[in-house]
Design a protein around this motif. Sequence first.
Motif, PDB file in Angstrom:
ATOM      1  N   GLY A 142      13.538   4.768  -3.543  1.00  0.00           N
ATOM      2  CA  GLY A 142      14.858   5.380  -3.456  1.00  0.00           C
ATOM      3  C   GLY A 142      15.322   5.707  -2.059  1.00  0.00           C
ATOM      4  N   ASP A 143      14.839   4.947  -1.045  1.00  0.00           N
ATOM      5  CA  ASP A 143      15.256   5.218   0.328  1.00  0.00           C
ATOM      6  C   ASP A 143      16.435   4.357   0.764  1.00  0.00           C
ATOM      7  OD1 ASP A 143      14.070   2.747   0.570  1.00  0.00           O
ATOM      8  OD2 ASP A 143      12.738   3.295   2.230  1.00  0.00           O
ATOM      9  N   GLY A 144      16.963   3.543  -0.148  1.00  0.00           N
ATOM     10  CA  GLY A 144      18.118   2.716   0.177  1.00  0.00           C
ATOM     11  C   GLY A 144      17.781   1.333   0.684  1.00  0.00           C
ATOM     12  N   TRP A 145      16.494   1.002   0.788  1.00  0.00           N
ATOM     13  CA  TRP A 145      16.055  -0.314   1.267  1.00  0.00           C
ATOM     14  C   TRP A 145      15.252  -1.001   0.158  1.00  0.00           C
ATOM     15  CZ3 TRP A 145      17.042  -2.288   6.272  1.00  0.00           C
ATOM     16  CH2 TRP A 145      17.722  -1.399   7.124  1.00  0.00           C
ATOM     17  N   GLN A 146      15.507  -2.295  -0.034  1.00  0.00           N
ATOM     18  CA  GLN A 146      14.896  -3.041  -1.120  1.00  0.00           C
ATOM     19  C   GLN A 146      13.444  -3.407  -0.795  1.00  0.00           C
ATOM     20  OE1 GLN A 146      16.309  -3.631  -3.988  1.00  0.00           O
ATOM     21  NE2 GLN A 146      18.476  -3.246  -3.621  1.00  0.00           N
ATOM     22  N   ASP A 147      12.551  -3.113  -1.731  1.00  0.00           N
ATOM     23  CA  ASP A 147      11.135  -3.427  -1.606  1.00  0.00           C
ATOM     24  C   ASP A 147      10.805  -4.678  -2.432  1.00  0.00           C
ATOM     25  OD1 ASP A 147      10.674  -0.856  -0.196  1.00  0.00           O
ATOM     26  OD2 ASP A 147      11.061   0.014  -2.172  1.00  0.00           O
ATOM     27  N   TRP A 160       5.169  -4.333  -1.439  1.00  0.00           N
ATOM     28  CA  TRP A 160       5.565  -4.524  -0.048  1.00  0.00           C
ATOM     29  C   TRP A 160       6.710  -3.558   0.238  1.00  0.00           C
ATOM     30  CZ3 TRP A 160       3.265  -8.012   3.409  1.00  0.00           C
ATOM     31  CH2 TRP A 160       2.254  -8.794   2.848  1.00  0.00           C
ATOM     32  N   HIS A 161       6.347  -2.443   0.854  1.00  0.00           N
ATOM     33  CA  HIS A 161       7.309  -1.372   1.094  1.00  0.00           C
ATOM     34  C   HIS A 161       8.181  -1.706   2.298  1.00  0.00           C
ATOM     35  CE1 HIS A 161       8.272   2.765   2.847  1.00  0.00           C
ATOM     36  NE2 HIS A 161       9.058   2.592   1.802  1.00  0.00           N
ATOM     37  N   ASN A 162       9.479  -1.688   2.081  1.00  0.00           N
ATOM     38  CA  ASN A 162      10.445  -1.890   3.163  1.00  0.00           C
ATOM     39  C   ASN A 162      10.483  -0.608   3.996  1.00  0.00           C
ATOM     40  OD1 ASN A 162      12.775  -2.354   4.744  1.00  0.00           O
ATOM     41  ND2 ASN A 162      13.676  -3.624   3.127  1.00  0.00           N
ATOM     42  N   THR A 163      10.110  -0.707   5.253  1.00  0.00           N
ATOM     43  CA  THR A 163       9.975   0.476   6.098  1.00  0.00           C
ATOM     44  C   THR A 163      11.303   0.987   6.644  1.00  0.00           C
ATOM     45  OG1 THR A 163       9.599  -0.851   8.092  1.00  0.00           O
ATOM     46  CG2 THR A 163       7.651  -0.234   6.781  1.00  0.00           C
ATOM     47  N   ALA A 164      12.403   0.364   6.236  1.00  0.00           N
ATOM     48  CA  ALA A 164      13.736   0.779   6.691  1.00  0.00           C
ATOM     49  C   ALA A 164      13.903   0.605   8.188  1.00  0.00           C
ATOM     50  CB  ALA A 164      14.034   2.223   6.278  1.00  0.00           C
ATOM     51  N   SER A 165      13.179  -0.346   8.748  1.00  0.00           N
ATOM     52  CA  SER A 165      13.309  -0.665  10.163  1.00  0.00           C
ATOM     53  C   SER A 165      13.346  -2.182  10.322  1.00  0.00           C
ATOM     54  CB  SER A 165      12.145  -0.076  10.967  1.00  0.00           C
ATOM     55  OG  SER A 165      10.900  -0.520  10.460  1.00  0.00           O
ATOM     56  N   GLY A 235       7.061   9.797  -6.609  1.00  0.00           N
ATOM     57  CA  GLY A 235       6.363   8.747  -5.891  1.00  0.00           C
ATOM     58  C   GLY A 235       5.072   8.295  -6.531  1.00  0.00           C
ATOM     59  N   ASP A 236       4.644   8.950  -7.582  1.00  0.00           N
ATOM     60  CA  ASP A 236       3.447   8.553  -8.309  1.00  0.00           C
ATOM     61  C   ASP A 236       3.868   7.960  -9.654  1.00  0.00           C
ATOM     62  OD1 ASP A 236       0.831   8.156  -8.947  1.00  0.00           O
ATOM     63  OD2 ASP A 236       0.236  10.263  -8.856  1.00  0.00           O
ATOM     64  N   PHE A 237       2.918   7.308 -10.325  1.00  0.00           N
ATOM     65  CA  PHE A 237       3.225   6.682 -11.608  1.00  0.00           C
ATOM     66  C   PHE A 237       2.244   7.175 -12.663  1.00  0.00           C
ATOM     67  CE2 PHE A 237       5.239   3.899  -8.605  1.00  0.00           C
ATOM     68  CZ  PHE A 237       6.371   3.435  -9.258  1.00  0.00           C
ATOM     69  N   ARG A 238       2.785   7.528 -13.821  1.00  0.00           N
ATOM     70  CA  ARG A 238       1.993   7.963 -14.969  1.00  0.00           C
ATOM     71  C   ARG A 238       2.098   6.895 -16.047  1.00  0.00           C
ATOM     72  NH1 ARG A 238       3.781  10.663 -19.335  1.00  0.00           N
ATOM     73  NH2 ARG A 238       5.720  11.194 -18.253  1.00  0.00           N
ATOM     74  N   SER A 239       0.946   6.400 -16.528  1.00  0.00           N
ATOM     75  CA  SER A 239       0.940   5.253 -17.422  1.00  0.00           C
ATOM     76  C   SER A 239       0.843   5.663 -18.882  1.00  0.00           C
ATOM     77  CB  SER A 239      -0.228   4.322 -17.077  1.00  0.00           C
ATOM     78  OG  SER A 239      -1.463   4.947 -17.336  1.00  0.00           O
ATOM     79  N   ALA A 240       1.452   4.846 -19.725  1.00  0.00           N
ATOM     80  CA  ALA A 240       1.343   4.974 -21.179  1.00  0.00           C
ATOM     81  C   ALA A 240       1.211   3.572 -21.741  1.00  0.00           C
ATOM     82  CB  ALA A 240       2.558   5.680 -21.765  1.00  0.00           C
ATOM     83  N   ARG A 241       0.187   3.370 -22.556  1.00  0.00           N
ATOM     84  CA  ARG A 241      -0.071   2.051 -23.115  1.00  0.00           C
ATOM     85  C   ARG A 241       0.707   1.870 -24.404  1.00  0.00           C
ATOM     86  NH1 ARG A 241      -6.155  -0.135 -24.448  1.00  0.00           N
ATOM     87  NH2 ARG A 241      -5.862  -2.301 -23.784  1.00  0.00           N
ATOM     88  N   LEU A 242       1.566   0.861 -24.416  1.00  0.00           N
ATOM     89  CA  LEU A 242       2.380   0.600 -25.600  1.00  0.00           C
ATOM     90  C   LEU A 242       1.715  -0.383 -26.553  1.00  0.00           C
ATOM     91  CD1 LEU A 242       5.917   0.306 -23.946  1.00  0.00           C
ATOM     92  CD2 LEU A 242       4.874   2.308 -25.019  1.00  0.00           C
ATOM     93  N   ALA A 243       0.887  -1.314 -26.027  1.00  0.00           N
ATOM     94  CA  ALA A 243       0.206  -2.301 -26.871  1.00  0.00           C
ATOM     95  C   ALA A 243      -1.087  -2.716 -26.194  1.00  0.00           C
ATOM     96  CB  ALA A 243       1.097  -3.517 -27.103  1.00  0.00           C
ATOM     97  N   LYS A 244      -2.137  -2.913 -26.984  1.00  0.00           N
ATOM     98  CA  LYS A 244      -3.429  -3.315 -26.446  1.00  0.00           C
ATOM     99  C   LYS A 244      -3.467  -4.786 -26.079  1.00  0.00           C
ATOM    100  CE  LYS A 244      -6.602   0.012 -28.572  1.00  0.00           C
ATOM    101  NZ  LYS A 244      -7.821   0.141 -29.426  1.00  0.00           N
ATOM    102  N   PRO A 488      23.454   6.563  -3.328  1.00  0.00           N
ATOM    103  CA  PRO A 488      22.494   7.127  -2.374  1.00  0.00           C
ATOM    104  C   PRO A 488      21.929   8.481  -2.775  1.00  0.00           C
ATOM    105  CG  PRO A 488      24.729   7.277  -1.521  1.00  0.00           C
ATOM    106  CD  PRO A 488      24.797   6.430  -2.745  1.00  0.00           C
ATOM    107  N   ASP A 489      22.628   9.236  -3.609  1.00  0.00           N
ATOM    108  CA  ASP A 489      22.122  10.542  -4.040  1.00  0.00           C
ATOM    109  C   ASP A 489      21.138  10.434  -5.195  1.00  0.00           C
ATOM    110  OD1 ASP A 489      23.637  11.798  -2.118  1.00  0.00           O
ATOM    111  OD2 ASP A 489      25.350  12.072  -3.448  1.00  0.00           O
ATOM    112  N   SER A 490      20.786   9.204  -5.558  1.00  0.00           N
ATOM    113  CA  SER A 490      19.844   8.966  -6.647  1.00  0.00           C
ATOM    114  C   SER A 490      18.645   8.218  -6.102  1.00  0.00           C
ATOM    115  CB  SER A 490      20.523   8.149  -7.749  1.00  0.00           C
ATOM    116  OG  SER A 490      19.591   7.565  -8.618  1.00  0.00           O
ATOM    117  N   ASN A 491      17.506   8.289  -6.800  1.00  0.00           N
ATOM    118  CA  ASN A 491      16.367   7.450  -6.464  1.00  0.00           C
ATOM    119  C   ASN A 491      16.502   6.048  -7.040  1.00  0.00           C
ATOM    120  OD1 ASN A 491      14.818   9.265  -4.892  1.00  0.00           O
ATOM    121  ND2 ASN A 491      14.147  10.319  -6.746  1.00  0.00           N
TER     122      ASN A 491
END
Length: 565
Positions: A142-147, A160-165, A235-244, A488-491
């Motif tokens: 959500g920094d405005g630059w495409q990863d 591949w994180h776009n460093t905004a530079s 910035g972290d991810f929490r996982s939930a398994r929908l199908a095995k 821009p006011d959103s992630n």
Amino acid sequence: MLLASKHWKDLIRFILLLLVAGCSPVSFAANPGYVSESGQFLTPVSLVSAPVQQSATPCTGGFVSQTLDHITTPSTPEIHQFESNGTGVAINDLNRDGLLDIVLANLKGPSSIFWNQGGFVFEKQALQDMGARAVNIVDVDGDGWQDIIFTHITVGPSYWHNTASLDAAGKAIFKHSYLPHVTHFAHSMAWADLNGDNTLDLVTGSYDAELNQIPGGAFLFTDGAGVYLYTQEAGDFRSARLAKNSQALAIALLDINQDGQTDILVGNDFDTPDQAWVNSQSGWQNAVPFARTSQHTMSYDWGDIDNNGSYEFFATDMNPYQVDLDQLAQWVPMMREMPHRLSNTDVQRPQNVLQVLGGDRRYQDEAGTRGVLASGWSWSGKFGDLNNDGFLDLYVVNGMIDVELFSYLPGGELVEANQAFVNLKNGSFAPAPAWELDDQASGRGMGLADLNNDGRLDVVVNNLRSPALIFQNQICEGASLQVELNWPDSNNTAAIGAQLRLYTSAGVLQRDVRSGSGYLSGDPARIHFGFPTDAALSRLEILWPDGQVTQVDNLAANNLVKIQR
């Protein structure tokens, strides 16, 4: 010959099914917050509009191809089993220069960025990301630059994180890392805000058939991989398994049941039924939205093909587009070896499927009656208004290489032409050979985007064992409007999940912003509307992912409009 008879063709196809069974920008404001005629408050935005450069395009009435310095290569000279699946392509503006860049995944060799220099000149940059499958370009943090995100069959996605530079040449600088706690095997993926917190979440699906071939058979002793929902939080991810279990070649995030919520649709290969989950107040619920599906779902796309306000869903599968003797000789020996035969009552069919919403609010498959039942051994299929007449056309890329499956063919390759279908302005389709999109280089991932800012959709195809191709659109018909959303006011800065409706004197055109569609491929955040040159533009309505609405008036044709909320 008798085989030229339409009835004989239909009979032969039925037998085959049984065998398988610019200018300087101008700034202006648009409708600062007010109440519409319906009483709905409209969210204010600011706009920048710039004319496209239509005069820059020659007019041949079709597409002209050029190669890119990228070949998706297998790990061995011969292509065996699952490396035949190839890889994807994604398109978006990586360095915010107004030109859409291209990212191509690769199997053995490095993936590639092709920086758009304008005028169909692209500069290659190798990315040391091997063994990639799907690729999406989204603003993860959500920094405005495409990863850039790639999936890999035996590990979690790479980030591949776009460093905004930018470097001295104006290219974005990326840092290679991984998504926190996104670790499960993934072949396909899709991104959207699935819990309404204005942050992008991720859905991935494994390809268990290939995982079962891992040396040592380690995967056989696990409980599978499957479909995972990763909810992003700070910035972290929490996982939930929908199908095995999963054979996911395609994932679509869209509103399946017309309740205004984004749902999950997973297209599976082999005999594994497609899977769906609807977003409800009590959580994610399994659903069976379709009475018929493809048997080997290779890709998904959706669009309003008849301009009636509802999306139709298209899935590709393998089914020969011709039934002459030469074609039969290539298909029938392989089909006789298929281990499973479908009954006449089976939900799955080995053919393309076009889901159309009926008056009873149920979907029915109309691929046959609308002319898109068979398109070959089809991978990526996508809708786009290729001739700017106000109706979505369809392009499908084809081919298969497998030295075991097609041992009787030279090089183990089923050579087929890609198929272009023109919309007959009623939601039905007919082949469009005059567009010269019938390449035979064994396409896999594919994307549609305006690469030279002339208002026309071009095509990028990531071929297997052949150079990737760009098809420049030189059909000088109609007009267009392109739209980019910025929040821009959103992630969720590109407003993935937003719904757009363009009201014109020729009809109402509907589009949405999504992370990807087709086969393992990502879509640009820039939305394209085509329409007849004499159509008057009334207004553009935007339903943002959080439910807020914006209305934009005073639109002009052949412009790229950037809208910031």
